[in-house]
Design an enzyme around this catalytic site. Structure first.
Site, PDB file in Angstrom:
ATOM      1  N   HIS A 249       0.827  -1.195   0.000  1.00  9.73           N
ATOM      2  CA  HIS A 249       0.000   0.000   0.000  1.00  9.73           C
ATOM      3  C   HIS A 249       0.864   1.249   0.000  1.00  9.73           C
ATOM      4  O   HIS A 249       1.695   1.437   0.890  1.00  9.73           O
ATOM      5  CB  HIS A 249      -0.917   0.012   1.224  1.00  9.73           C
TER       6      HIS A 249
ATOM      7  N   PRO B  29      -4.406  -0.865  18.261  1.00 11.40           N
ATOM      8  CA  PRO B  29      -4.061  -1.261  16.892  1.00 11.40           C
ATOM      9  C   PRO B  29      -4.216  -0.162  15.845  1.00 11.40           C
ATOM     10  O   PRO B  29      -3.787  -0.349  14.702  1.00 11.40           O
ATOM     11  CB  PRO B  29      -5.030  -2.415  16.612  1.00 11.40           C
TER      12      PRO B  29
ATOM     13  N   TYR C  11      -9.608   4.593   7.029  1.00  9.18           N
ATOM     14  CA  TYR C  11      -9.815   4.931   8.438  1.00  9.18           C
ATOM     15  C   TYR C  11     -10.924   5.975   8.491  1.00  9.18           C
ATOM     16  O   TYR C  11     -10.764   7.079   7.941  1.00  9.18           O
ATOM     17  CB  TYR C  11      -8.541   5.508   9.058  1.00  9.18           C
TER      18      TYR C  11
ATOM     19  N   TYR D 210       3.631   6.477  10.058  1.00  8.20           N
ATOM     20  CA  TYR D 210       2.875   5.299   9.613  1.00  8.20           C
ATOM     21  C   TYR D 210       3.777   4.313   8.892  1.00  8.20           C
ATOM     22  O   TYR D 210       3.694   3.097   9.122  1.00  8.20           O
ATOM     23  CB  TYR D 210       1.726   5.740   8.699  1.00  8.20           C
TER      24      TYR D 210
END
Length: 396
Positions: free
Chosen positions: A77, A299, A207, A391
């Protein structure tokens, strides 16, 4: 029944990612180790766990020769989508970080690859052990007592013990409570996660923040989607029918442009609570904690496995220096070095969690602040870059 005696340099408790990576890293330096694990091999390889691997973790797996299946089956990704107020906002991680990306590859698949590789190269792993007890961690001859899977008592003598046995394992408990410096935050919400037999609804993770709560869309394979919704961690899963789950997912992931969620049969569902936890006492004598034994993250930030691997990379380098030169300086500095990264991972996981979840106890002012956080991230390249850098993984 006589005790089976074993001698090694590093006794590793736990065959999760931390323990397995440590064993592999040590083997590259000619440092022998023995792993003991309370669960069976079938159990650790079959327990389905999500996994988002940072760029450097993927690079390390390839360097160690355990990344072939990941490169073939993983999902690479280059960005994520943030969704709020019915609008989607794409963050191009690759562009923002100079070419880095993340790989969606489940933790249990990582474990399968590592277990197979370690056993094929002569590693000693005792599965299904019981009654694990640490002794002598304040001396230069620590040991681990345990019962093997067949009930035979065993004694593992070693130079060092690596406690990679998770939050509930015996390693951290072996450190006197008065000497453990611990920090914890319990979140007022949990995640209800499902696996569904349906093709991906989107090419990357979504998200979503919604007035009804957070939602996350991910994938496991071209045929399996992984989705989560925020819920009360005390909820009974029996109260969540498939129809109710899909209704919430549709509402929380909906967009004003008519994007559609692809449904399918739900083949697994469960609820997990969420916490942040750090034990800063990562070393006590000859015992070193790594991974979930020392820290837990919610998470949302996808940091758990990556932080565990970072711990053991630091520890393996320190042990290499000790065995090659008799130099203990990096062992003495292990906790400080590891914690510098851990706290940044904890901060990012907390930031993502609080920004994206709704909290009934929060004031209207706080709700507006979270919305402003999201608006700032998607409207400022500097803010988006900060999120992206964390990230995909900070430099190791």
């Amino acid at each position: 029944m006589s005790t089976h005696k074993i001698r090694t340099k590093v006794g590793i408790i736990g065959a999760g990612p931390a323990g397995l990576f440590l064993s592999e890293l040590l083997s590259r330096q000619g440092i022998d180790s023995v792993i003991i694990e309370s669960r069976s091999r079938e159990d650790i390889e079959g327990t389905i766990r999500a996994g988002v691997l940072e760029q450097w973790t993927v690079d390390l797996m390839n360097q160690l020769g355990v990344g072939e299946r990941m490169m073939r089956e993983g999902h690479f990704h280059t960005g994520i989508t943030l969704r709020f107020k019915g609008q989607s906002h794409h963050l191009d991680m690759e562009d923002l970080t100079g070419g880095k990306k993340v790989t969606v590859y489940a933790q249990h698949e990582v474990i399968k690859d590592l277990v197979g590789h370690r056993l094929a190269h002569g590693a000693v792993i005792h599965f299904g052990v019981k009654d694990v007890a640490l002794a002598g961690i304040d001396t230069d001859r620590p040991s681990i007592r345990f019962a093997q899977a067949d009930g035979t008592p065993a004694l593992l003598d070693c130079d060092f013990i690596a406690g990679c046995d998770g939050f509930h394992g015996p390693s951290r408990q072996a450190i006197p409570l008065a000497q453990r410096k611990e920090f914890q935050k319990i979140y007022p919400y949990g995640w209800l996660g499902i696996l569904t037999e349906a093709p991906p609804s989107h090419h990357e993770l979504i998200y979503a923040r919604h007035d009804r709560g957070f939602a996350l869309l991910s994938m496991r394979s071209p045929e399996i989607q992984r989705l989560y919704i925020q819920c009360d961690p005390k909820d009974d899963i029996a109260l969540w029918s498939d129809a109710r789950i899909w209704s919430e997912l549709h509402q929380r992931l909906e967009t004003v442009d008519g994007w559609k969620l692809t449904e399918g049969p739900i083949i697994q569902k469960g609820i997990i609570a969420m916490r942040s936890f750090v034990c800063e006492t990562m070393r006590h004598g000859r015992l070193f904690l790594a991974g979930d034994a020392a820290h837990i993250v919610p998470p949302t930030g996808a940091k758990g496995l990556n932080l565990a691997v970072a711990d053991v990379l630091v520890l393996s380098r320190a042990l290499e220096k000790f065995y090659a030169k008799g130099d203990t300086s990096d062992l003495d500095g292990y906790a400080a070095t590891a914690l510098a990264r851990i706290w940044k991972g904890e901060r990012f996981s907390w930031y993502m969690t609080t920004m994206l979840h709704t909290d009934d106890a929060a004031s209207p002012f706080e709700h507006r602040i979270r919305e402003a956080d999201l608006d700032y991230v998607v409207s400022s390249r500097a803010a988006a870059t900060a999120l992206a850098e964390n990230y995909v993984g900070l430099p190791i």
